[in-house]
Design an enzyme around this catalytic site. Structure first.
Site, short mmCIF file in Angstrom:
data_model
loop_
_atom_site.label_atom_id
_atom_site.label_comp_id
_atom_site.label_asym_id
_atom_site.label_seq_id
_atom_site.Cartn_x
_atom_site.Cartn_y
_atom_site.Cartn_z
N SER A 81 0.84 -1.19 0.00
CA SER A 81 0.00 0.00 0.00
C SER A 81 0.89 1.25 0.00
O SER A 81 2.08 1.18 0.28
CB SER A 81 -0.90 -0.03 1.23
OG SER A 81 -1.82 1.03 1.17
N GLN A 83 1.46 3.83 1.87
CA GLN A 83 2.28 4.22 3.03
C GLN A 83 3.01 3.00 3.62
O GLN A 83 3.39 3.01 4.80
CB GLN A 83 1.42 4.89 4.11
CG GLN A 83 1.04 6.33 3.78
CD GLN A 83 2.25 7.28 3.74
OE1 GLN A 83 3.25 7.07 4.40
NE2 GLN A 83 2.14 8.33 2.96
N SER A 84 3.25 2.00 2.80
CA SER A 84 3.87 0.75 3.29
C SER A 84 5.21 0.98 4.00
O SER A 84 6.13 1.59 3.43
CB SER A 84 4.10 -0.18 2.10
OG SER A 84 5.06 -1.17 2.41
N ASN A 85 5.28 0.45 5.21
CA ASN A 85 6.55 0.49 5.94
C ASN A 85 7.53 -0.52 5.36
O ASN A 85 8.74 -0.29 5.38
CB ASN A 85 6.32 0.16 7.42
CG ASN A 85 5.32 1.11 8.03
OD1 ASN A 85 5.48 2.32 7.95
ND2 ASN A 85 4.26 0.57 8.61
N CYS A 87 7.89 -1.37 2.17
CA CYS A 87 8.55 -0.84 0.96
C CYS A 87 9.57 0.23 1.34
O CYS A 87 10.63 0.33 0.71
CB CYS A 87 7.52 -0.32 -0.03
SG CYS A 87 6.58 -1.68 -0.78
#
Ligand code: PLP
Length: 345
Positions: A81, A83-85, A87
């Site tokens: 997504s 705001q992926s932590n 990534c």
């Protein structure tokens, strides 16, 4: 009885790159305990793992990126997504290892250049925000086609991309869980050296890999403590299935001889609220409670929902005053800035 060997031998043999500072600290949360009139709390500060702004993904990436290096990768590709932590941690790890980061991100709640997207901007990640908001598209043909296009683009620039997929049986998914089997060993040794004997280790559950690693590791090591997960994405039924599937695949991969069955797992799906990535009132309250008792910031998407669940289970008597509970702070704090409108009073 705990086995003699404290280091899990099958993991020691695997290639690993050093990306974080381990063991991450465990802190006593006495003010939280007295505020809640609840159990003795400790917090495992995985948010202080050291890579970029920390979190639970760094341990996963130490094994995953060793595999990428073995394959000669000079670029990494993944999806999650907006705001992926994960990534963001992958981008940071990639930069540290000389790999160009590139992502196709599902259109989540916040796509402005804030929080993790701001950090991607600074890290120079290639980011494409997809015009879809459905997390189930992280599996299957749609995303595979996207990855193929991105890989072709990077190859045309002379790079060798490694695609980091999230689902078993992909090697990245397996190795991510391995990182958290190892964390079970780390936790157990820390408990011994701190002279504490926790009853529960509690955490947020997204894709379930972190919980899977802890479930497998704690069974293999025959620890006293049990794991309790708080889903932020899937229904309880889907979440326990995902944890068991991942734990059993990794048990086979490491030849640990442990079987985890879905119906023995404790996972709650009561604290998700309207859906993944949408903060809840109770979660925002939990952010404030942790900050105002322990000066620890938890995040709006994962840890706050898990903590709101912990607080509720204290009220309901599931966690008793006599219990010792270790909350794993899995990170994600950067997203708070993207969620400033929801979080601010
Ligand atoms: C801050 C944070 N906590 C918890 C999790 C959940 O980890 P897992 O997907 O392994 O269940 C994530 C995953 O994205 C995360 O970013």
């Amino acid at each position: 009885m705990r086995k003699e060997a404290t280091v899990i031998p099958a993991i020691e043999k695997l290639p690993r790159v050093s990306l974080g500072f381990y063991p991450t600290p465990i802190t006593n949360a006495a003010h939280l305990s007295s505020r809640l009139e609840g159990p003795t709390f400790f917090i495992k500060r995985e948010d202080l793992s050291g890579l970029a702004l920390g979190g639970n993904k760094c341990r996963k990436l130490e094994f995953i990126l060793a595999e990428a290096q073995r394959q000669g990768a000079t670029a990494v590709i993944s999806t999650a997504s907006s705001q992926s932590n994960f990534c963001l941690q992958l981008a940071a790890a990639g930069r540290k290892l000389g790999m160009k980061p590139a992502f196709a991100l599902i259109k989540g709640v916040h796509i402005e250049t804030q929080g993790n997207l701001l950090l991607h901007n600074i890290l120079g990640s290639d980011v494409e925000i997809l015009e879809v908001a459905d997390m189930s598209l992280l599996k299957g043909d749609f995303i595979q086609k996207k990855w193929d296009d991105m890989a072709a683009h990077l190859k045309a620039k002379g790079l060798r991309p490694f695609i980091m997929r999230h689902n078993i049986p992909d090697i990245s998914a397996i190795l991510g869980v391995v990182g958290w089997v190892n964390a079970a060993d780390e936790l157990d040794r820390q408990f011994t050296s701190l002279g504490i004997s926790p009853d529960y280790v509690v955490l947020a559950n997204g894709g379930g890999g972190t919980q899977a690693g802890l479930e497998l590791g704690s069974r293999y090591l025959r620890t006293k403590w049990k794991v309790v997960g708080f889903s932020v994405l899937n229904s309880r039924a889907a979440a326990v299935q995902a944890v068991a599937e991942q734990a059993n695949a990794v048990s086979d991969y490491l030849h640990l001889g442990v079987t985890v069955s879905a119906d023995e797992l404790e996972v709650y799906d009561d604290y998700i609220g309207k859906g993944y990535g949408i903060p809840t009132e109770a979660g925002i309250e939990a952010i404030r409670t942790l900050a105002q008792t322990e000066a620890i910031f938890i995040d709006p998407v994962y840890t706050s929902k898990a903590m709101s669940g912990v607080i509720d289970l204290v009220k309901r008597g599931r966690f008793k005053r006599t219990d010792t509970v270790v909350f794993v702070h899995t990170g994600g704090v950067a997203a708070t800035f993207a969620y400033n409108k929801e979080v601010a009073r």
